[in-house]
Each structure stands twice: as C-alpha cells, then as structure tokens.
Design a protein around this motif. Structure first.
Motif, mmCIF file in Angstrom:
data_model
loop_
_atom_site.group_PDB
_atom_site.id
_atom_site.type_symbol
_atom_site.label_atom_id
_atom_site.label_comp_id
_atom_site.label_asym_id
_atom_site.label_seq_id
_atom_site.Cartn_x
_atom_site.Cartn_y
_atom_site.Cartn_z
ATOM 1 N N PHE A 33 0.826 -1.214 0.000
ATOM 2 C CA PHE A 33 0.000 0.000 0.000
ATOM 3 C C PHE A 33 0.859 1.262 0.000
ATOM 4 O O PHE A 33 0.591 2.210 -0.745
ATOM 5 C CB PHE A 33 -0.935 0.016 1.216
ATOM 6 C CG PHE A 33 -2.226 -0.724 1.006
ATOM 7 C CD1 PHE A 33 -2.863 -0.719 -0.231
ATOM 8 C CD2 PHE A 33 -2.831 -1.426 2.035
ATOM 9 C CE1 PHE A 33 -4.052 -1.406 -0.436
ATOM 10 C CE2 PHE A 33 -4.020 -2.111 1.841
ATOM 11 C CZ PHE A 33 -4.629 -2.102 0.602
ATOM 12 N N THR A 58 -7.708 -2.373 -5.697
ATOM 13 C CA THR A 58 -8.185 -3.388 -4.748
ATOM 14 C C THR A 58 -9.524 -3.976 -5.181
ATOM 15 O O THR A 58 -9.780 -5.162 -4.984
ATOM 16 C CB THR A 58 -8.308 -2.807 -3.327
ATOM 17 O OG1 THR A 58 -9.071 -1.601 -3.371
ATOM 18 C CG2 THR A 58 -6.949 -2.503 -2.739
ATOM 19 N N GLN A 59 -10.373 -3.166 -5.798
ATOM 20 C CA GLN A 59 -11.648 -3.685 -6.312
ATOM 21 C C GLN A 59 -11.427 -4.747 -7.377
ATOM 22 O O GLN A 59 -12.189 -5.711 -7.479
ATOM 23 C CB GLN A 59 -12.499 -2.545 -6.887
ATOM 24 C CG GLN A 59 -13.203 -1.707 -5.821
ATOM 25 C CD GLN A 59 -13.952 -0.531 -6.417
ATOM 26 O OE1 GLN A 59 -13.690 -0.107 -7.541
ATOM 27 N NE2 GLN A 59 -14.875 0.023 -5.648
ATOM 28 N N ILE A 299 -4.963 -8.240 -1.504
ATOM 29 C CA ILE A 299 -5.546 -6.889 -1.509
ATOM 30 C C ILE A 299 -4.432 -5.844 -1.649
ATOM 31 O O ILE A 299 -4.549 -4.877 -2.406
ATOM 32 C CB ILE A 299 -6.386 -6.651 -0.230
ATOM 33 C CG1 ILE A 299 -7.626 -7.560 -0.244
ATOM 34 C CG2 ILE A 299 -6.816 -5.188 -0.123
ATOM 35 C CD1 ILE A 299 -8.387 -7.608 1.071
ATOM 36 N N GLY A 302 -3.322 -5.844 -5.079
ATOM 37 C CA GLY A 302 -4.306 -5.137 -5.912
ATOM 38 C C GLY A 302 -4.045 -3.646 -5.930
ATOM 39 O O GLY A 302 -4.166 -2.986 -6.969
ATOM 40 N N GLY A 303 -3.642 -3.108 -4.766
ATOM 41 C CA GLY A 303 -3.343 -1.678 -4.679
ATOM 42 C C GLY A 303 -2.194 -1.282 -5.592
ATOM 43 O O GLY A 303 -2.290 -0.305 -6.347
#
Length: 431
Positions: A33, A58-59, A299, A302-303
């Motif tokens: 992140f 993240t989605q 997650i 994903g960021g």
C-alpha cells in the motif's frame, strides 16, 4: 480518475519502495500500500487521485479474494483432518526407498494439486522426507528440491490462490487454467526428479538429530479411500465443463458452476465421508484463518497493480519489446517472472502481472488461456526469494540455514523455468 496517466517512473519507484519495505520486514500488505501511494504521488497523481487508484486496484482483485476464501473450506478439511498426510504417506510407502525422490516430489505435487498451499504441503511432507533422507543418505538440498519442485508442479494445476488469480485475471474458468497447466506440470515434475537425483550427494546430509521429531503419529488419520474423497469430488466437478467442451457433449459443457461453489462443496462431502461432519465449524474456521494472510496480501497487491495499470509502464515495456524485435508472446511469461520475483510470491506475482500487463499481453494477440498459463508458469521461476515467507518456512521445515536454503534457489529456477518454457512453446508458439 479518468484521463489520469501516472508516469512509468512513479510506477517503478512505487514497486521498488514496496520491495525494499518488504525486505526491511514491514508487513507486506502495508509495504504494498505504501509503495502504491508513494508511487502514485511521484508519478503525478494528487492525494484524491491516489486514493482512487488504490480503490480501483483493490476492487479488481475482489473476485479472486472471494474464491480464495471459498477454497479455504477444502484446504481446512485436507489439513485439519489428516487427509493430506494420509495421501503423502501412501505415495511414499507405495514407491518405496529406491524411488524416494520421485515419491517425495509426487507426494508434494499431489497434495498441492488438491488445494493445499505449497508451504503447508512442504511442511506436511518434510518429516517424511527427513526420515527417508536419513535412511537413504540423501542430502537436504536434494530432498527440499524434490518437495519444492513437486509443489511448484502441483501448484499450477491446483485450485490455489495463484491459479484462481491467473483465471480471474483473464476472465477464464478455473478448471480450464488448471487443465492447461497439466503438461508443463508433468515436465516440471520430471525435471525436479532429474535435478534432485543429481544432487543426492551434494551438500549437508540429514543427521539423526534432524529426524528426532519427524516421526508422525498416523493412528488418528483417515483411511486413504476416505482421504481422497474431497479432492476427487473437487476434480470431477471442476473438470465436467472442460471435458464437455473438448468432447462436444453439450450437457457437460453447459455445466458452468463456479469454483466458489465447487471447492466448499467438495470439502463438506469429504468431511462427511471421513465421518468428521461434527467438525465442520472447526475445519472451515481453520481454513479461513489459513487464507486470511493470503487474502490480505492479495488486496495489497491489488493496490500496487492499480498503480501500475494506471501508469504507462506497460506501454513502455511493449515499446521496448517491439523495438528489440523480440516476440510479443514473451511478455506474458516475463511479466510473471518479474512480478513474482519482485514480491517473492506466486499468487501476488500473478495478480500484479495480470493487473498490470494483462491488457497489453492480450493486445499483442495472445489468447486469454495462453496468456494465463504463460503468466502463471512464469511466476514459478524465481518466486522463492528471501523476502517471501515460503523461503523461510521451507528452510525451517528441513532444518537448513539461510545460506544452505539460498543454494537451492537456482535449482528451483530450473524447475520453474522448465514449466515456463514448455508453456510458452505450447501455448505461445505451437497451439
């Protein structure tokens, strides 16, 4: 965020920062992140746009996340019930001492292929490997290569997070990606056995002290016939659709049930077959707990994938490939190799490669299934570096020092490289 293009320099800086922070022992999720935030700001985004980049990234992994959580039921059943250990013991016993390396590699391959995480699969088979190695005089280097190489081969045909990520990254059914990995996986297994056999006398041997706590109590484990029910149900249900597509049987090809349903169902059926129905809450909770760390890292990945996909990095890479005259097909395995090496994780590497370079790979004319298999096998080449937990878990399992474990990385790369080359030749150039 429309119209925003982050500089490729910012994307590379963000990725580098994330890797450095992981190496400095910061929690990988926070490292990813932070890398994404700093990279976006350096690349020209403002604070509001940076948040949009993170949320978008993240989605994009949520489809993978819910399937990974669903897979936790099957993983929990296989690990907590002793079914995975039963399968491993049966394979090693069947092959005997003369084919010890093949037996250990095959045992780890099968346990990983039925949905057990590769580090856990190595932990399960390691006590057996230490015992066999001590009796047969096989070095720890050869033993761990057998386990790790077999695990890598099983990992590309398994319903594990990495395969789910490869399938979701290119909008494919999980079963198709698993099936497409079979030939590369077999080649990986054969290479593992060949190289490990050559290393039998190289390096440190297993001492009597190493095997002191390697005796496993199998009295409470389920019988083999019951232990294989869960993976068998999963494989049968997952393969109905691809078999129907190949054979042209419409009734089978129209069976489109997502792995999100199939994997928990298989776990529950297997639990009942082993007479463990009363433990459904315990096993599913254990599976969920084991998946939590992976989900959080996905997650985080994903960021940073959101950062890279919002940048012009993929366009720069495509430009370099076109200028060099190298086939665009090679972008898929190269993306997998580089992203998995950066994060020392197969599943995180696949998420980053598909999220960042997926569109560019497809735009170069590569078919989605070919792209998924090449990215996936590429991610197994150098994914066991020291910044990841797999390196340390496997070193501990075989009672190896950091230096001894480092010596294994080139041989693991040979196994992963074999699978990536076979997949690239098959799906990139021949089919």
């Amino acid at each position: 965020m429309e119209g925003l293009t982050i500089s490729w320099i910012g994307a590379l800086a963000g990725l580098a920062i994330a890797i450095i922070l992981i190496l400095r022992k910061l929690n990988p999720v926070y490292a990813l992140f932070l890398g994404a935030i700093v990279g976006a700001l350096l690349g020209g985004a403002n604070l509001e746009q940076t948040i949009s980049v993170l949320i978008s990234g993240t989605q994009s992994v949520m489809g993978t996340v819910i399937r990974v959580l669903a897979a936790g039921v099957l993983a929990g059943v296989m690990m907590e019930s002793g079914a995975a250990e039963t399968i491993a013991q049966a394979i090693v016993k069947k092959f005997g001492g003369s084919k010890a390396i093949l037996a250990l590699a095959l045992a780890t391959m099968i346990i990983t292929a039925v949905g057990v995480f590769i580090p856990v699969a190595v932990l399960i088979v390691a006590p057996i490997a230490l015992s066999v190695g001590n009796k047969m005089g096989i070095s720890k280097l050869a033993l761990l290569l057998a386990l790790s190489g077999g695990g890598k081969a099983g990992n590309i045909i398994s319903p594990n997070p990495n395969t789910i990520a490869a399938a979701r990254g290119f909008n494919l059914d999980l079963s198709h990606v698993m099936l497409a990995g079979v030939v590369p996986a077999i080649c990986g297994l054969l290479m593992t056995v060949l190289v490990a056999s050559l290393l039998k006398t190289k390096g440190v041997k297993v001492s009597d002290q190493d095997t002191m706590d390697s005796d496993v109590d199998t009295s409470k484990y389920p019988a083999l016939g019951r232990a294989i029910v869960a993976p068998l149900v999963a494989v049968i249900l997952l393969m109905i659709n691809p078999i129907g597509s190949i054979s042209g049987i419409e009734a089978l090809s129209s069976f489109k049930v997502d792995a999100m349903y199939i994997l928990p169902i298989a776990g529950i059926v297997g639990m009942l077959a082993m007479g463990q129905g009363r433990n459904i809450l315990k096993y599913s909770a254990s599976g969920l707990n084991k998946m939590t760390a992976t989900v959080l890292i996905l997650i985080g990945a994903g960021g940073i994938a959101g950062l890279i996909s919002a940048s012009d990095l993929s366009a720069q890479v495509v430009g370099l490939i076109e200028a060099s005259g190298v086939s665009g097909t090679l972008l898929a395995p190269l993306a997998g190799i580089l992203m998995a090496a950066a994060t020392a994780s197969t599943s995180t590497g696949v998420i980053l490669a598909t999220g960042s370079f997926g569109e560019a790979i497809l735009n170069m004319g590569t078919a989605p299934l070919a792209a998924a298999v090449m990215v996936h096998t590429g991610a197994t080449v150098i994914d066991s570096l020291p910044q990841g937990n797999y390196f340390h878990v496997t070193a501990d399992s075989m009672k190896m020092s950091i230096k001894q474990r480092m010596g294994l990385i080139p041989y693991e790369a040979i196994v992963g490289g074999t699978m990536a080359i076979v997949a690239t030749l098959m799906y990139g150039f021949l089919l």
